[in-house]
Write a protein that holds these residues in place. Structure first.
Motif, PDB file in Angstrom:
ATOM      1  N   LYS A 277      -3.395 -20.884 -12.035  1.00 28.02           N
ATOM      2  CA  LYS A 277      -4.009 -19.809 -11.244  1.00 28.02           C
ATOM      3  C   LYS A 277      -3.885 -20.114  -9.755  1.00 28.02           C
TER       4      LYS A 277
ATOM      5  N   ARG B  31      -5.017 -25.006 -16.547  1.00 27.38           N
ATOM      6  CA  ARG B  31      -5.240 -23.556 -16.361  1.00 27.38           C
ATOM      7  C   ARG B  31      -5.551 -23.265 -14.903  1.00 27.38           C
TER       8      ARG B  31
ATOM      9  N   GLU C 186      -9.379 -15.488  -9.624  1.00 25.33           N
ATOM     10  CA  GLU C 186      -8.786 -16.205 -10.755  1.00 25.33           C
ATOM     11  C   GLU C 186      -9.247 -15.633 -12.089  1.00 25.33           C
TER      12      GLU C 186
ATOM     13  N   ASP D  17      -1.435 -12.043 -13.696  1.00 26.56           N
ATOM     14  CA  ASP D  17      -0.267 -12.913 -13.631  1.00 26.56           C
ATOM     15  C   ASP D  17       0.415 -12.861 -14.983  1.00 26.56           C
TER      16      ASP D  17
ATOM     17  N   THR E 147      -4.239 -13.648 -17.286  1.00 24.44           N
ATOM     18  CA  THR E 147      -2.848 -14.068 -17.460  1.00 24.44           C
ATOM     19  C   THR E 147      -2.337 -13.351 -18.699  1.00 24.44           C
TER      20      THR E 147
ATOM     21  N   ARG F 242      -9.596 -13.874 -20.341  1.00 22.82           N
ATOM     22  CA  ARG F 242      -8.834 -14.584 -19.309  1.00 22.82           C
ATOM     23  C   ARG F 242      -7.352 -14.592 -19.655  1.00 22.82           C
TER      24      ARG F 242
ATOM     25  N   VAL G  66      -9.395 -22.490  -6.503  1.00 14.26           N
ATOM     26  CA  VAL G  66      -9.831 -22.218  -7.875  1.00 14.26           C
ATOM     27  C   VAL G  66     -10.880 -23.259  -8.266  1.00 14.26           C
TER      28      VAL G  66
END
Lengths: 193, 370, 299
Positions: free
Chosen positions: C32, C28, A105, A167, A109, A82, C41
């Motif tokens: 997002k 977190r 999602e 992202d 990142t 993640r 999310v």
């Protein structure tokens, strides 16, 4: 043992608010100096976001064993983690998770450290949500130093199929700037051309 | 003039709390013999209330569950809610490995599948065969008589030589090849519903933990729909056991597994309709599993039936509500559902104003007077 | 622990009630949500000591965001003193010692609200947190979340548009009053929470970040600042906000402050007479104050 202040909950709250601002306003450079006490910004961001419930990949071996036990994050491959922590001076020789149509999602990142955020020869023009210009289709600009040119090319591929994408959070010693997947980036000034 | 309570909301809340507290203590008005409910009395004499609250609250803390029962005036939904909210403030520090329920210190154990089972049937405390007649003698029980009952029972109780563990009834069926062997699923890290959101499809461990802290009545209602014909689990209770399960935790320094205490729990395994396996192998029985904190047999049985129904739904697609993971798992939580039902009591005048606007505009358009 | 908790003197609870791990997970999810505007999310919503549906999603966002120096405003139906707003504000004051609370929109840094966006336009230094009962606008046409997630991913809102169209055929008007489906950044359609249609245009190209928290449904989503937010409509049947004109076509005014460009609450008197008053209590106070200043009276 002296504990770095970035492991304190109140410092993490402040860093988090800076992250909220950074992701809300892509291209806006935020300065974390007040919360760092000498720690690198990237490390402070990791301390703020990591715990045992999430996964992290470290393809450029930036973290030591002691860091891993402090962060508590589960070590994962760059393809599925993640979060990915990386050195921006090196080319991104990996494929991060882009998420799925149902769960975008899950797109990673990327925390990328560069030489300078907010100054430098690489000049970018930014457009997309969060960028304040005249009217809603505003343009922003961002200067960077020490980002391997492959990153922006790869990012363009990774973010081509919204809502999938990655992202990015770029950091230098103390400053951060975000390029979420919605930000469209044009290179306007490049030291290599 | 103003209909909006521009000031006074805070006073109203304080007043509501005060009058509720008055109701809790009202018995003490002009009654010198009135005593507050002791936590110990709730723990022992209202134990099934405590059992429900530890189970639905999702945290094994009988003392705090009893406290929650006391402060909520016996409302189990409210009590479980208070315990859950307390739980939100606790970090998760450690996880147990899967615990072996054959090591339960049993107070009750039955099987409806076999007349006799290895280790024997043990009826234990149950109202199952009691006549539900009101025991009017308890209306005015004297403290002396109350204390004598337990003492007499213990004195007359024959010494039994009970083994430390009882084999599981399912083990025998498994040994005979009538049940699928315990698979590699055992090695998968269980899904933690307190740390991860339910995004469907979810693994069975997520379903089981959601069911384990579900509201008893909600679970029963959906399981009952399956029993009555909106489904075809047709369960047989292979084993139902109630007892104290030793909890093993890794020692914080040595990492060695250490017994940290024990929890009272109810476990139910049902054997359900058989099916051929996908590879075209021999047909086998299937199993549904239910387990919850505390002594709550109806919940464990309902859960076992729903576990089996959900497994079928996940495999073949749901044909009935009780087989649909989304339908079942998102509607059985007491804290979620009672909270939402209660929220309708809050002011909704902005949205209602908006509704009025739409209705008037629509009626105007159709030529009626607004 | 990798997050030493705030020490809160004399309190049995951590600063912000939630343990630091719970906050990390929410944080977190928030980042997002901002990065994928309008996407819901999922997160492991914790139980709060108030009912699901009373703003636990918004509250969890507030508690994950809040820090020393924060100036918090809590409103319900536009009013700071509505019982639920009072309750939430008291809880925040109790569990976050050192923060300040206010009723003034302009002074606040963090606003938690149910059913309204303040009339006063928010600035870049403010964050608005909206409480959400139903996060998914597609639930009216598709009960299965599994299928809705695919529809959202593909930005396939045809069934929702058909639903709006059927309304027009039947009533010659889109009948959705509040929770008006709104498309964010040209992709995801969100349920903007039960704000009136009056408030929806404020989400478009806003200076402030808006976060949406659905505690019971365990979802967080966001409309970042300077982001397109377009209510679904048809070219010949446009989106319309609530109409506060009287039978003669004149805009009704607030009976208290005289304002003619705010969202009004309607009150029915004993004799069936109707009066109107600003729903946003701080806005109403500010209008009164300005009027008094204009007349040279002491404030």
């Amino acid at each position: 043992m002296k504990r770095e202040c970035i492991w304190q909950a109140d410092a993490q709250q402040c860093v988090f608010r800076e992250l909220v601002e950074a992701f809300s306003r892509p291209g806006a450079v935020r300065d974390l100096t007040d919360w760092l006490a000498g720690t690198a910004a990237q490390r402070a961001v990791l301390a703020t976001l990591m715990d045992g419930e999430t996964t992290l990949a470290d393809p450029h071996a930036r973290l030591g064993a002691a860091d891993w036990s402090l962060l508590q994050a589960r070590r994962d491959t760059t393809e599925s983690a993640r979060y990915v922590v990386a050195d921006g001076r090196r080319a991104p020789g990996f494929q991060p998770a882009l998420g799925t149509l149902e769960s975008p999602e899950m797109g990673a990142t990327l925390l990328i450290e560069v030489a300078a955020v907010g100054s430098g020869p690489l000049a970018l023009e930014l457009a997309g949500p969060g960028i304040d210009g005249l009217g809603i289709d505003g343009r922003g600009e961002l200067h960077l130093d020490g980002l391997h040119p492959d990153w922006l090319a790869r990012r363009a591929d990774w973010t081509a199929g919204f809502p999938l994408g990655v992202d990015i959070l770029l950091t230098d010693a103390a400053r951060i700037v975000a390029l979420p997947r919605t930000t469209r980036v044009t290179i306007t000034g490049n030291p290599l051309t | 003039m103003s209909y909006v309570a521009i000031k006074g909301g805070g006073r109203a809340i304080a007043g509501a709390a005060a009058v509720t507290e008055y109701l809790r203590t009202e018995q003490g008005l002009d009654n010198p013999a009135a005593e507050p409910l002791a936590i110990d009395a709730i723990l022992h004499q209202l134990r099934h209330l405590v059992d429900r609250v530890v189970s639905e609250g999702g945290v094994y803390h009988p003392q705090f569950a009893a406290l929650a029962v006391k402060q909520s005036l016996g409302d189990t939904l409210e009590a479980a809610f208070a315990l859950r909210a307390w739980r939100s403030t606790r970090p998760r520090l450690s996880a147990t490995p899967p615990l072996d329920t054959s090591r339960m210190r049993l107070i009750r154990r039955i099987s409806s599948a076999f007349k006799d089972i290895p280790g024997g049937q043990m009826l234990g405390p149950t109202p199952d065969y009691a006549l539900r007649l009101l025991r009017l003698e308890l209306m005015d029980e004297s403290p002396e008589a109350f204390r004598a009952v337990a003492r007499d029972w213990l004195e007359n109780c024959p010494e039994a030589d009970l083994p430390d563990s009882f084999p599981k009834v399912l083990d025998a069926l498994r040994a005979e090849g009538l049940l699928p062997p315990l698979g590699a699923v055992r090695d998968e890290a269980p899904f933690d519903i307190t740390r991860e959101p339910l995004v469907f499809p979810v693994p069975r461990s997520a379903a089981l933990s959601t069911l384990a802290r579900a509201e008893t009545g909600a679970l029963l209602a959906i399981a009952y729909s399956n029993m009555r014909g909106y489904g075809d689990v047709h369960p047989t209770v292979a084993e139902l056991r109630v007892g104290y399960l030793p909890v093993l935790l890794p020692h914080p320094v040595t990492g060695e597994l250490t017994e940290a205490g024990e929890v009272l729990m109810t476990e139910c395994e049902v054997v359900a309709m058989f099916e051929a396996d996908d590879a075209g192998g021999k047909p086998m029985f299937t199993v549904g599993y239910g387990a919850c904190f505390g002594h709550n047999e109806v919940k464990a049985i309902a859960m076992a039936i729903l576990d089996r129904a959900l497994q079928k739904g996940m495999q073949d697609g749901p044909e009935n509500p009780s087989e649909d993971p989304e339908f079942v798992l998102l509607h059985v939580d007491g804290v979620d559902s009672m909270g939402f039902a209660s929220h309708y009591k809050m002011p909704h005048y902005v949205t209602f104003q908006s509704d009025l606007d739409r209705l008037r505009t629509t009626r105007q358009k159709s030529g009626e007077p607004a | 622990m990798n997050a030493m908790p705030h020490t809160t003197r004399g309190s049995a609870y951590n600063f912000g009630f939630l343990d630091e791990y719970a906050k990390k997970e929410i944080r977190r999810a928030v980042l997002k949500a901002i990065a994928i505007p309008g996407y819901q999310v999922p997160y492991a919503s914790r139980e709060m000591p108030m009912g699901r549906g009373f703003g636990t999603g918004g509250l969890q966002l507030t508690l994950a965001l809040i820090g020393p120096g924060e100036v918090v405003k809590v409103i319900d139906q536009g009013a700071d003193d509505s019982v639920n707003a009072v309750n939430l504000r008291q809880f925040i004051e109790m569990t976050c010692p050192g923060i300040a609370t206010t009723t003034k929109t302009a002074e606040s840094t963090l606003i938690q609200s149910r059913h309204r966006i303040p009339e006063q336009p928010l600035t870049a230094t403010q964050i608005l947190v909206l409480q959400v009962p139903y996060p998914d606008p597609l639930v009216v046409v598709e009960p299965s979340e599994d299928k809705r997630k695919v529809m959202h991913g593909e930005a396939d809102y045809s069934r929702l548009l058909v639903k709006l169209y059927e309304d027009i055929v039947q009533f010659d008007e889109i009948t959705i009053s509040h929770r008006y489906p709104t498309r964010i950044n040209g992709h995801y359609v969100i349920d903007p929470s039960p704000i009136p249609r009056w408030d929806v245009p404020r989400l478009n190209d806003a200076a402030a970040l808006t976060l949406f928290g659905a505690g019971r449904e365990k979802k967080i989503y966001a409309v970042p600042p300077h982001t397109r937010a377009e209510p679904l409509a048809f070219s010949d049947v446009p989106f319309r906000v609530e109409d506060f004109r009287d039978a003669a076509g004149r805009r009704r005014a607030c009976a208290r402050c005289g304002c003619t460009d705010s969202f009004l609450d309607e009150f029915v008197g004993d004799a069936g007479s109707k009066t109107y008053q600003c729903s946003d209590s701080d806005w109403c106070d500010e209008q009164l104050l300005q009027a008094e200043h204009a007349q040279g009276e002491p404030a």
